[in-house]
Scaffold this motif. Structure first.
Motif, PDB file in Angstrom:
ATOM      1  N   ILE A  55      39.666  58.654  59.871  1.00 46.36           N
ATOM      2  CA  ILE A  55      40.310  59.644  59.008  1.00 46.36           C
ATOM      3  C   ILE A  55      40.605  60.871  59.858  1.00 46.36           C
ATOM      4  O   ILE A  55      39.703  61.424  60.488  1.00 46.36           O
ATOM      5  CB  ILE A  55      39.397  60.037  57.823  1.00 46.36           C
ATOM      6  CG1 ILE A  55      38.984  58.800  57.018  1.00 46.36           C
ATOM      7  CG2 ILE A  55      40.092  61.062  56.935  1.00 46.36           C
ATOM      8  CD1 ILE A  55      37.975  59.080  55.918  1.00 46.36           C
ATOM      9  N   VAL A  65      40.969  64.575  60.525  1.00 47.62           N
ATOM     10  CA  VAL A  65      40.361  65.698  59.798  1.00 47.62           C
ATOM     11  C   VAL A  65      40.614  67.039  60.488  1.00 47.62           C
ATOM     12  O   VAL A  65      40.808  67.115  61.698  1.00 47.62           O
ATOM     13  CB  VAL A  65      38.834  65.505  59.615  1.00 47.62           C
ATOM     14  CG1 VAL A  65      38.543  64.307  58.757  1.00 47.62           C
ATOM     15  CG2 VAL A  65      38.118  65.377  60.949  1.00 47.62           C
ATOM     16  N   ASN A 109      36.859  70.274  56.843  1.00 41.27           N
ATOM     17  CA  ASN A 109      36.388  69.310  55.831  1.00 41.27           C
ATOM     18  C   ASN A 109      37.544  68.724  55.023  1.00 41.27           C
ATOM     19  O   ASN A 109      37.352  68.196  53.940  1.00 41.27           O
ATOM     20  CB  ASN A 109      35.375  69.964  54.898  1.00 41.27           C
ATOM     21  CG  ASN A 109      36.004  71.069  54.057  1.00 41.27           C
ATOM     22  OD1 ASN A 109      37.051  71.601  54.399  1.00 41.27           O
ATOM     23  ND2 ASN A 109      35.364  71.413  52.963  1.00 41.27           N
ATOM     24  N   ARG A 110      38.764  68.787  55.586  1.00 45.01           N
ATOM     25  CA  ARG A 110      39.940  68.292  54.874  1.00 45.01           C
ATOM     26  C   ARG A 110      40.712  67.296  55.742  1.00 45.01           C
ATOM     27  O   ARG A 110      40.553  67.266  56.950  1.00 45.01           O
ATOM     28  CB  ARG A 110      40.854  69.458  54.486  1.00 45.01           C
ATOM     29  CG  ARG A 110      40.131  70.479  53.597  1.00 45.01           C
ATOM     30  CD  ARG A 110      41.044  71.494  52.993  1.00 45.01           C
ATOM     31  NE  ARG A 110      42.114  70.947  52.174  1.00 45.01           N
ATOM     32  CZ  ARG A 110      41.962  70.520  50.922  1.00 45.01           C
ATOM     33  NH1 ARG A 110      40.781  70.525  50.345  1.00 45.01           N
ATOM     34  NH2 ARG A 110      42.999  70.067  50.246  1.00 45.01           N
ATOM     35  N   ILE A 111      41.564  66.523  55.089  1.00 40.26           N
ATOM     36  CA  ILE A 111      42.467  65.639  55.820  1.00 40.26           C
ATOM     37  C   ILE A 111      43.444  66.542  56.564  1.00 40.26           C
ATOM     38  O   ILE A 111      44.006  67.466  55.973  1.00 40.26           O
ATOM     39  CB  ILE A 111      43.239  64.709  54.853  1.00 40.26           C
ATOM     40  CG1 ILE A 111      42.288  63.919  53.956  1.00 40.26           C
ATOM     41  CG2 ILE A 111      44.183  63.791  55.625  1.00 40.26           C
ATOM     42  CD1 ILE A 111      41.362  62.988  54.681  1.00 40.26           C
ATOM     43  N   THR A 154      31.979  61.979  64.194  1.00 40.47           N
ATOM     44  CA  THR A 154      33.202  62.742  64.417  1.00 40.47           C
ATOM     45  C   THR A 154      33.581  62.603  65.885  1.00 40.47           C
ATOM     46  O   THR A 154      32.744  62.781  66.768  1.00 40.47           O
ATOM     47  CB  THR A 154      32.995  64.225  64.057  1.00 40.47           C
ATOM     48  OG1 THR A 154      32.601  64.306  62.679  1.00 40.47           O
ATOM     49  CG2 THR A 154      34.261  65.018  64.257  1.00 40.47           C
ATOM     50  N   CYS A 178      45.438  59.401  56.867  1.00 39.01           N
ATOM     51  CA  CYS A 178      45.917  60.621  57.515  1.00 39.01           C
ATOM     52  C   CYS A 178      46.892  61.363  56.619  1.00 39.01           C
ATOM     53  O   CYS A 178      47.303  60.866  55.572  1.00 39.01           O
ATOM     54  CB  CYS A 178      46.580  60.276  58.848  1.00 39.01           C
ATOM     55  SG  CYS A 178      47.997  59.166  58.724  1.00 39.01           S
ATOM     56  N   ASN A 200      40.104  67.027  50.294  1.00 37.88           N
ATOM     57  CA  ASN A 200      38.775  67.076  50.883  1.00 37.88           C
ATOM     58  C   ASN A 200      38.431  65.703  51.454  1.00 37.88           C
ATOM     59  O   ASN A 200      38.620  64.681  50.787  1.00 37.88           O
ATOM     60  CB  ASN A 200      37.763  67.497  49.812  1.00 37.88           C
ATOM     61  CG  ASN A 200      36.350  67.478  50.305  1.00 37.88           C
ATOM     62  OD1 ASN A 200      35.735  66.416  50.400  1.00 37.88           O
ATOM     63  ND2 ASN A 200      35.833  68.641  50.627  1.00 37.88           N
ATOM     64  N   THR A 201      37.923  65.690  52.672  1.00 38.51           N
ATOM     65  CA  THR A 201      37.644  64.428  53.370  1.00 38.51           C
ATOM     66  C   THR A 201      36.708  63.515  52.588  1.00 38.51           C
ATOM     67  O   THR A 201      36.986  62.329  52.420  1.00 38.51           O
ATOM     68  CB  THR A 201      37.044  64.725  54.762  1.00 38.51           C
ATOM     69  OG1 THR A 201      37.931  65.579  55.470  1.00 38.51           O
ATOM     70  CG2 THR A 201      36.837  63.453  55.551  1.00 38.51           C
TER      71      THR A 201
END
Length: 133
Positions: free
Chosen positions: A6, A8, A11-13, A38, A63, A88-89
Motif C-alpha cells: 500500500i 502511504v 497514515n494515509r494512502i 514499512t 494506491c 486512512n491506511t
C-alpha cells in the motif's frame, strides 16, 4: 501466502504512487496478517520506483493515482493494481480485507476530490454533458 503493498504518506494512502516515499508491506496467511513493515522507496526516478515495487513482488498494490505507464508496468508484472484509492491506511486495509473496497468507494473518492478541487457548480455543469462522469 499473499503479499499486499500500500503506497502511504504518514497514515494515509499517498495521492500518487510515483511520489510515494513509503510502502506498507503486509504478508497474509490464512486470512491473518503475519508480517507488517514499512519500506522506504527513494529511487532516482518514478520508473525506478515502479521497478523497486515490482522487485518486492506484491500480489496486490493499493494506491492513489498513477500514470498509464506505471499501471502497464505493474500489471505486466502480474500485480493486481487497485488504483485511485484515498483515505486512512488502516481503514482502507480493513475494507480490502473484508472484501468491501469497491469501485463505488473509488468513484466516491474521485468525485469528492473533484468537488473539493473544482466546486459543486463545475460538477453540475459537467453532469449535463453525456458520458462525462
Amino acid at each position: 501466502m499473499m503479499n499486499i503493498a500500500i503506497s502511504v504518506f504518514r497514515n494515509r494512502i499517498s495521492s500518487r504512487i510515483d511520489s510515494a516515499d513509503e510502502l506498507l508491506f503486509l504478508s497474509m496467511e490464512d486470512g491473518k496478517i503475519r508480517k507488517r513493515k514499512t519500506i522506504r522507496i527513494i529511487p532516482s526516478s518514478p520508473i525506478d520506483k515502479i521497478h523497486q515495487i515490482i522487485e518486492l513482488q506484491p500480489d496486490v498494490l493499493i494506491c492513489g493515482g498513477l500514470t498509464k505507464l506505471c499501471d502497464i508496468k505493474l500489471k505486466n508484472s502480474k500485480i493486481n493494481v487497485i488504483p485511485w484509492i484515498k483515505g486512512n491506511t488502516d481503514e482502507v486495509l480493513n475494507e480490502f480485507l473484508k472484501g468491501t473496497l469497491s469501485k463505488e468507494c473509488k468513484l466516491i473518492s474521485m468525485i469528492g476530490w473533484i468537488i473539493i478541487k473544482w466546486g459543486t457548480k463545475w460538477i453540475k455543469e459537467l453532469s449535463n454533458v453525456p458520458n462525462a462522469i
